[in-house]
Design an enzyme around this catalytic site. Structure first.
Site, PDB file in Angstrom:
ATOM      1  N   ARG A 239       0.931  -1.220   0.071  1.00 49.64           N
ATOM      2  CA  ARG A 239      -0.063  -0.134   0.071  1.00 49.64           C
ATOM      3  C   ARG A 239       0.893   1.134   0.027  1.00 49.64           C
ATOM      4  O   ARG A 239       0.423   2.362  -0.491  1.00 49.64           O
ATOM      5  CB  ARG A 239      -1.073   0.117   1.290  1.00 49.64           C
ATOM      6  CG  ARG A 239      -2.016  -0.887   1.017  1.00 49.64           C
ATOM      7  CD  ARG A 239      -3.077  -0.803   2.036  1.00 49.64           C
ATOM      8  NE  ARG A 239      -4.061  -1.859   2.129  1.00 49.64           N
ATOM      9  CZ  ARG A 239      -3.870  -2.762   2.638  1.00 49.64           C
ATOM     10  NH1 ARG A 239      -3.160  -2.771   3.863  1.00 49.64           N
ATOM     11  NH2 ARG A 239      -4.821  -3.851   2.786  1.00 49.64           N
ATOM     12  N   ASP A 286      29.185  -6.111  -5.740  1.00 49.43           N
ATOM     13  CA  ASP A 286      29.536  -5.429  -4.551  1.00 49.43           C
ATOM     14  C   ASP A 286      30.483  -5.866  -3.471  1.00 49.43           C
ATOM     15  O   ASP A 286      30.454  -5.821  -2.510  1.00 49.43           O
ATOM     16  CB  ASP A 286      27.947  -5.222  -3.580  1.00 49.43           C
ATOM     17  CG  ASP A 286      28.132  -4.058  -2.543  1.00 49.43           C
ATOM     18  OD1 ASP A 286      29.257  -3.250  -2.566  1.00 49.43           O
ATOM     19  OD2 ASP A 286      27.212  -4.083  -1.735  1.00 49.43           O
ATOM     20  N   GLY A 320      29.089  -5.679   2.176  1.00 48.23           N
ATOM     21  CA  GLY A 320      29.383  -6.090   0.941  1.00 48.23           C
ATOM     22  C   GLY A 320      29.397  -7.698   0.678  1.00 48.23           C
ATOM     23  O   GLY A 320      28.562  -8.145   1.646  1.00 48.23           O
TER      24      GLY A 320
END
Ligand SMILES: [Zn+2]
Length: 391
Positions: A239, A286, A320
């Site tokens: 929502r 990452d 990471g």
């Protein structure tokens, strides 16, 4: 001298060419064709990779380190070691990525990284015969991140966005900043997004608690990508959909994801890939310095991270990853049943396109650098060629 490479197939990655001939001259691709029906003789020595597939080298636009090297601290020799490590995982191009740190330390790191990028531009992918992935530009992850969604970026080093600070970083990097992650809801962010976009930086929204309309406004003023979707973002609510719904549904932007199965559950990786599709989904790692290293404590910018059994954490938060691009590509074939060709696209052409470098990166085409990777049918890296060398 010309060298010709062949294999079972080649992914450009938009097209599949079976029994390809890839001809390399002076570090560049001079021709790509199919062996089938060819009557002309093959120029130079022929390197046959048998049953494998030749694909563009992977392009990791979000990586903090690997092989024990942290990109913010690495000496030129360290970065060379990282470059060699990356080629062992199929990567030929990358954006060394900063984390929030003291401004002076960040500027010093940016100067060193700019040196490495300029050296790579003149050396055609590695010196002394070593084959190394090329650092192509810098990704600034921070300092303009949300305190609420900062992940492990130290709060004391986060900053409110100003064009002045951005310009200081830009000058330190001698204009080599090609990407910046920013939280659009922080005061001052929209102005910095607009200015960075004017300088052709790929502005990526992330580390953000933005609602949907703020995320959309960021795209209106120039943002065109999203950083590690789901991670360090206000969670999706059906929502109050927030930034994630905007990232997943707005076709004006590309978005990336850490497909290690830890940062995002495999089913959500699949959901992400369905939403962004083969044209807009980008794989990143990452990865931090512990990637490719045994369990232990490793540096991520200014913090010391615990790495155990494939998980990098700092005070109970993920810090990471230790993912590699080849594994991310294989995971996509497993988690979402994508073909190897489509998965490769998400790690090559799509990142190049996301950062505006698709003209000669992330694709195999005549005139492009002879940077490519040779994959087995299950996506294992067999060889990585940079500037036509390394076979
Ligand atoms: Zn990161």
């Amino acid at each position: 001298m010309k060298t010709t490479f062949t294999a079972r197939s080649l992914y450009t990655p938009l097209e599949e060419i079976s029994h390809p001939l890839l001809i390399v001259e002076d570090g560049r691709i001079s021709e790509i064709s199919s062996r089938e029906g060819r009557t002309l003789s093959i120029p130079g020595p022929l390197v046959d990779f048998g049953d494998a597939a030749i694909v563009p080298g992977f392009f990791d636009i979000h990586i903090h380190g690997g092989a024990g090297v942290d990109v913010m601290r690495g000496s030129p020799d360290d970065l060379a070691r990282l470059g060699s490590f990356l080629t062992s995982h199929g990567v030929t191009e990358y954006f060394p990525t900063t984390v929030a740190a003291p401004l002076d330390a960040t500027c010093a790191a940016l100067e060193r990284l700019a040196d490495a990028i300029e050296a790579a531009q003149s050396s055609n992918g590695g010196s002394d015969g070593a084959v190394q992935a090329r650092p192509l530009g810098i990704h600034l992850e921070g300092p303009f991140l949300s305190h609420k969604r900062r992940g492990v970026h130290p709060p004391e080093y986060l900053a409110e966005p100003t064009v002045e600070i951005f310009d200081r970083l830009w000058q330190a990097a001698r204009g080599q900043v090609r990407m910046m992650t920013i939280a659009p809801e922080i005061p001052g962010a929209m102005e910095v997004i607009a200015e960075a976009s004017r300088r052709k930086v790929c502005v990526s929204i992330g580390h953000s608690d933005a609602d949907l309309s703020t995320a959309r406004r960021a795209i209106d003023v120039g943002a065109r990508h999203a950083t590690h979707t789901f991670n360090a973002m206000r969670p999706l609510d059906h929502r109050e959909p927030g930034i994630i719904a905007e990232v997943l549904t707005d076709d004006r932007i590309t978005a990336d994801l850490i497909a290690d199965g830890i940062h995002v559950a495999p089913e959500v990786v699949k959901l992400f890939l369905r939403a962004k599709g083969v044209e807009r989904a980008v794989l990143i790692t990452d990865a931090m310095s512990a990637t490719g290293m045994p369990n232990g404590k490793y540096q991520l910018g200014p913090i010391l991270v615990d790495v155990k059994d494939g998980k990098a954490t700092y005070k109970d938060s993920l810090a990471g990853s230790v993912l590699t691009m080849d594994r991310a590509v294989r995971n996509v074939t497993k988690f979402a049943d994508w073909s190897l060709q489509d998965a490769v696209r998400a790690g090559t052409l799509n990142p190049a396109k996301a950062v505006g470098m698709e003209a000669d990166r992330g694709v195999l085409a005549s005139g492009a650098n002879a940077d490519f990777t040779v994959l087995s049918s299950s996506g294992e890296v067999l060889k990585t060629i940079v500037g036509g060398r390394g076979y």
